[in-house]
Design an enzyme around this catalytic site. Sequence first.
Site, PDB file in Angstrom:
ATOM      1  N   HIS A 261       0.859  -1.183   0.000  1.00  0.00           N
ATOM      2  CA  HIS A 261       0.000   0.000   0.000  1.00  0.00           C
ATOM      3  C   HIS A 261       0.899   1.238   0.000  1.00  0.00           C
ATOM      4  O   HIS A 261       1.594   1.511   0.979  1.00  0.00           O
ATOM      5  CB  HIS A 261      -0.901  -0.003   1.223  1.00  0.00           C
ATOM      6  CG  HIS A 261      -1.763   1.222   1.312  1.00  0.00           C
ATOM      7  ND1 HIS A 261      -2.890   1.388   0.545  1.00  0.00           N
ATOM      8  CD2 HIS A 261      -1.643   2.344   2.051  1.00  0.00           C
ATOM      9  CE1 HIS A 261      -3.437   2.548   0.820  1.00  0.00           C
ATOM     10  NE2 HIS A 261      -2.699   3.164   1.727  1.00  0.00           N
ATOM     11  N   ASP A 263       0.911   5.170  -0.254  1.00  0.00           N
ATOM     12  CA  ASP A 263       0.149   6.416  -0.255  1.00  0.00           C
ATOM     13  C   ASP A 263       0.715   7.366  -1.307  1.00  0.00           C
ATOM     14  O   ASP A 263       1.928   7.628  -1.328  1.00  0.00           O
ATOM     15  CB  ASP A 263       0.210   7.070   1.124  1.00  0.00           C
ATOM     16  CG  ASP A 263      -0.593   6.304   2.160  1.00  0.00           C
ATOM     17  OD1 ASP A 263      -1.782   6.028   1.894  1.00  0.00           O
ATOM     18  OD2 ASP A 263      -0.049   5.969   3.225  1.00  0.00           O
ATOM     19  N   ASP A 373      -7.698   1.641   2.638  1.00  0.00           N
ATOM     20  CA  ASP A 373      -7.240   2.597   3.645  1.00  0.00           C
ATOM     21  C   ASP A 373      -8.013   3.913   3.654  1.00  0.00           C
ATOM     22  O   ASP A 373      -7.611   4.856   4.317  1.00  0.00           O
ATOM     23  CB  ASP A 373      -5.744   2.894   3.432  1.00  0.00           C
ATOM     24  CG  ASP A 373      -5.132   3.625   4.601  1.00  0.00           C
ATOM     25  OD1 ASP A 373      -5.509   3.355   5.743  1.00  0.00           O
ATOM     26  OD2 ASP A 373      -4.250   4.481   4.374  1.00  0.00           O
ATOM     27  N   HIS A 578      -6.471   9.791  -0.534  1.00  0.00           N
ATOM     28  CA  HIS A 578      -7.006   9.760   0.829  1.00  0.00           C
ATOM     29  C   HIS A 578      -6.066  10.271   1.920  1.00  0.00           C
ATOM     30  O   HIS A 578      -6.368  10.086   3.112  1.00  0.00           O
ATOM     31  CB  HIS A 578      -7.501   8.349   1.173  1.00  0.00           C
ATOM     32  CG  HIS A 578      -6.432   7.303   1.226  1.00  0.00           C
ATOM     33  ND1 HIS A 578      -6.297   6.350   0.254  1.00  0.00           N
ATOM     34  CD2 HIS A 578      -5.458   7.037   2.117  1.00  0.00           C
ATOM     35  CE1 HIS A 578      -5.290   5.545   0.553  1.00  0.00           C
ATOM     36  NE2 HIS A 578      -4.757   5.952   1.694  1.00  0.00           N
TER      37      HIS A 578
END
Length: 961
Positions: A261, A263, A373, A578
């Site tokens: 993951h 970001d 997330d 996000h």
Amino acid sequence: MHLNPAHVMARLQRVVRERIQPRLHEQLAEVEVAAWRVDGDGEPVPAARAVGAVYTPLAVGATWGPRWGTTWLRVEGRVPASDKPVELVLDLGWSDRFVGGQGEGLVYRADGVPLKALHPRNVWFRLTGPGAPDGVVEADGRFVVYVEAAANPLVLDFPAFAETTYGEKPGPHEAEPYRLVAAKLCAFDDEVFDLLRDLEATGDLLPQLSSDEQRYWKILRAVENALDATSVKDAREALREALAQKANASAHHMTAVGHAHIDSAWLWPLRETRRKVARTLTNVLTLMETEPELVYAMSSAQQYAWVQEDHPELFERVRQRVAEGRIVPVGGMWVESDAVMPGGESLVRQISFGKRYFAETFGHESELVWLPDSFGYSGAWPQIARRAGYRWFLTQKLSWNDTTVFPHHTFAWEGIDGTRILTHFPPADTYSAEVTAGELRHAVSNFRDKAISDHSLLLFGYGDGGGGPNREMVARAHRFRDLEGAARVELGRPEQFFTTAEAELGDHAPVWAGELYLELHRGTLTSQIAMKQGNRRAEALLRTVEYLRAVSAVRDDVPYPHAELEEAWKTVLLHQFHDILPGSSISWVHREARETYARLEKQLRALVEGSGAPGRVVDWRIVRDRETVRPGENAVLDNGIVRASFDADGNVESLIDLRTGREMAAGPLGVLQLFRDEPVQWDAWDVDRHVLRRPVPLEFAGMRVTDDTIVVTHRRGDSTFVTTYAMEVGQPRLEITVDVDWQEREHLLKLSFPVAVHGLRARYETQYGSIERPTHENTLADEAQYEVCSHRWVHVSEPGLGIGVINDSTYGCDVRRISGGTDIRPTLLRAPRYPDPDTDRGRHTLRFAVVAGDETVTRAAADDLNAPRLDAVPDIEPLVSLELESGHAVIDWIKLADDRSGDVIVRAHETRGGRAIARLVTDLDVTISETDLLERHPEAVSEALTFGPFQISTLRLTQRS
């Protein structure tokens, strides 16, 4: 043989740490290291420039920073003869506390091709043996590689969330952050590696078993025997039988998918994410050379596009693995966006841009929404997903709830319109697993749908620059493939799991209706107001521009600016990520975002000006000359529809709907409320319960009556709060503009609207509709929604009276019952210390209105308040309109088709949660079909359009030949 479990486990840990792990890499030779610090601001440069730079020697122990800078290392030496694989081991001075979010490196061949990344738990680069890349080691054993070392600071040190200055580049005299700790050539011992993994599998399994089980004691004895062994071979033999025992027939099945993951921005700027993605993919591709069963899932078309642009050679390797099914593009979105604040059309474009990229680049279409997330999920998602061609939905975030435990892991999620989609939460409660026995045991015991399913997903790999899955994780997965006492683990594709779960549950999946509200991170609805305003205004401008340019293209044959609009949309979509739109990134990210939004607004306004024939503007967004009301004596605003009376302190003491004579105020309206905002942990993310208990008084500094407004000023310290009240002739609303010079730290600002409406529920605008939430706190789940998301309006009603509160840029709010009515309180500003200690410092303007009327009136007022302010121009004839026969439905968006065919696309939806029948009216000579949200699969429609509750309809208007 007496076995003391505590003694054996303590012995195991020490032997592994001090006796076995050091033997994994046996040093063979030194290497020469030289460094070139990138000039100027230290921003990344192409490898070709670095290879040709002038290097100076760098000794082990020397610093190589500075923080946020880039330093290239040239590493060269001669590979000695060895019967084992030889690896270059580099320690750039990492901390083991946070695997992602610190210094990283990427190894390049001398011709500038990236090969493999270096991370805190992935410190090696293989030079000889299985998986070693071609073209690095010469015939005589000489080699030279280049390492792009990024001196990213450790901004987050779990569990501390202290204020940091690391969100921007340092001054020239700040300390160097990183030192070269080790640089050496080592022989890699496969047998030692396998022994370490065997001891992990058995030793980690022991605490998951009961000491009442025979299996427990047999494993304990096997571990003790292995520790007594005098050779690696004998130690492995001592564990062989314990590792050969097959899993129970009823063992839980886990599909393990490699993942990282990443970001798109967070504790690092966007430019660093581009490098993180490339580093992670080089690791994955390297691991796949020796692990043929590994499957890696990667979302976010934007991240693939960055690699395609920055590293075309690397991208071709990725493309090959996608074709083989080894790398799986999941999600089908441009980025993993926030899932509650973007408008409906934005979510559609996240999907359409992402899916189109995957289709054009890889010939692939994802059937799986992948949002592990994001901070909660709008109830509009099931319909949007299914109408875009998805079958499944994945997230994990609700495991973070601070109040209640979500009751399912595999279930049918039903949206506000009644659409259902099969949804899964991986029960390991992480999307960054390491494939340990503890994680597997937690997943099995935690899985809440055991009665109907025995399958789940496990996502494993370090994210955020930690390097993704590594060889240790894959080796653990192999050992847990079929091992007594553990879940069965199979490396596979996520679609493999969902297809199995779908067949397993059939029509018996439990149903969850409505939004997936995250009971945490409520402050992200407010932090960094410039992100919220930039997004809202960009969405409104895009709606206007696309309509105007569609009109000009169809009626005046003015070219439609497809390329410019696509770039504008990609900018908006990226900034809906996000941790950007929610305001939870470092100051660097938000500084750049503010600049980007300002440039984008100029670009979009230029597209309005170039829309063709002058005098055209969106028919439902006309900016007219406003006829305003002059205040009366005793500070009263009255436009014949509503009357607002003010007390001596500048509060609205009365607000009357003159059409009915009803008093709408249940207390002073428009009161600014300041609260101490000191979250327990996640500063920018959280608004805690205790924050809203005790308002901090503001100093009343006066009330002033102008020709058409009443202006009230408050102060506190260096902060100033100016509230301006106005009314427009003919409109059933009181308008409020709040200008704030915000100089607070760790405080939160709300605007209170206590209205005289008694109701158990309030209705909030969401994508393509609205959602009801309780105004009471009867249950823990009710109470936990003490701060929620609203788009442009909130509405409360009782028989004979409806009141809405509308806004132009806020999302966070709370609505709670009070004596005599309901208090609606939008949240305006916050001032968290971490990760940006200067969050929102400065001047801001926010606009609101209290509206007398039903939801339709409130929605129309919100449309007007959020319309982009353009020069006043005459109306134009609508390109298309809806003629309602019954119910409530609206046209939300009009544009030209993405395929550049010239067809007109109309997006419409039902607005009240009921049913509607309407006819599409246009003077164009067209055939009308209905498509999916991606403008595909057209089906002819009858003259009357039928809408179900909150139904979205995408209509395609094709010119007759």
